[in-house]
Design an enzyme around this catalytic site. Structure first.
Site, PDB file in Angstrom:
ATOM      1  N   LYS A   1       0.835  -1.209   0.000  1.00 54.93           N
ATOM      2  CA  LYS A   1       0.000   0.000   0.000  1.00 54.93           C
ATOM      3  C   LYS A   1       0.868   1.257   0.000  1.00 54.93           C
ATOM      4  O   LYS A   1       0.588   2.215  -0.721  1.00 54.93           O
ATOM      5  CB  LYS A   1      -0.935  -0.015   1.204  1.00 54.93           C
TER       6      LYS A   1
ATOM      7  N   HIS B   1       1.234  -7.822  17.386  1.00 58.21           N
ATOM      8  CA  HIS B   1       0.129  -8.782  17.402  1.00 58.21           C
ATOM      9  C   HIS B   1      -0.301  -8.996  18.847  1.00 58.21           C
ATOM     10  O   HIS B   1       0.515  -9.079  19.760  1.00 58.21           O
ATOM     11  CB  HIS B   1       0.494 -10.109  16.718  1.00 58.21           C
TER      12      HIS B   1
END
Length: 116
Positions: free
Chosen positions: A54, A103
């Protein structure tokens, strides 16, 4: 000067199910050293690669294995780029790629900033 910013969020359980459904996908997405990590860390690396794509403008044609997440001795993550990704980085004249990954709680996330 900031050239691109990318972010991605990955549901670890969904990532794991995707890998179970599609044999061989892990080898196409993750470098050998990345495959040895926990599923949470693998999902974080996948999110990092998505965020990098991206930040590079999602040009298509980038190979997943041409971006590998590595860590310094101090544990700071960064990318080792080769091939198609290195070509895109050079074309955009990117001098530095910043990466943050995490995470927790069943989610993996990544943020990438590319600067000239």
């Amino acid at each position: 000067m900031i050239i691109g910013i990318g972010t991605d969020l990955c549901v670890v359980e969904r990532f794991e199910a995707m890998l179970a459904r599609r044999p061989g996908l892990r080898e196409r997405l993750l470098a050998p050293a990345e495959r040895e990590l926990s599923i949470q860390s693998q999902a974080a690396r996948f999110a990092a690669k998505e965020a990098l794509a991206k930040a590079l403008g999602s040009p298509g044609g980038l190979r997943w294995l041409d971006a590998e997440v590595v860590k310094s001795d101090a544990g700071v993550p960064s990318f080792r780029v080769t091939g198609t990704v290195a070509e895109r980085v050079a074309a955009l004249r990117i001098a530095r790629i910043h990466l943050s990954i995490s995470h927790d709680g069943g989610y993996a996330t990544a943020l990438v900033v590319c600067e000239r």
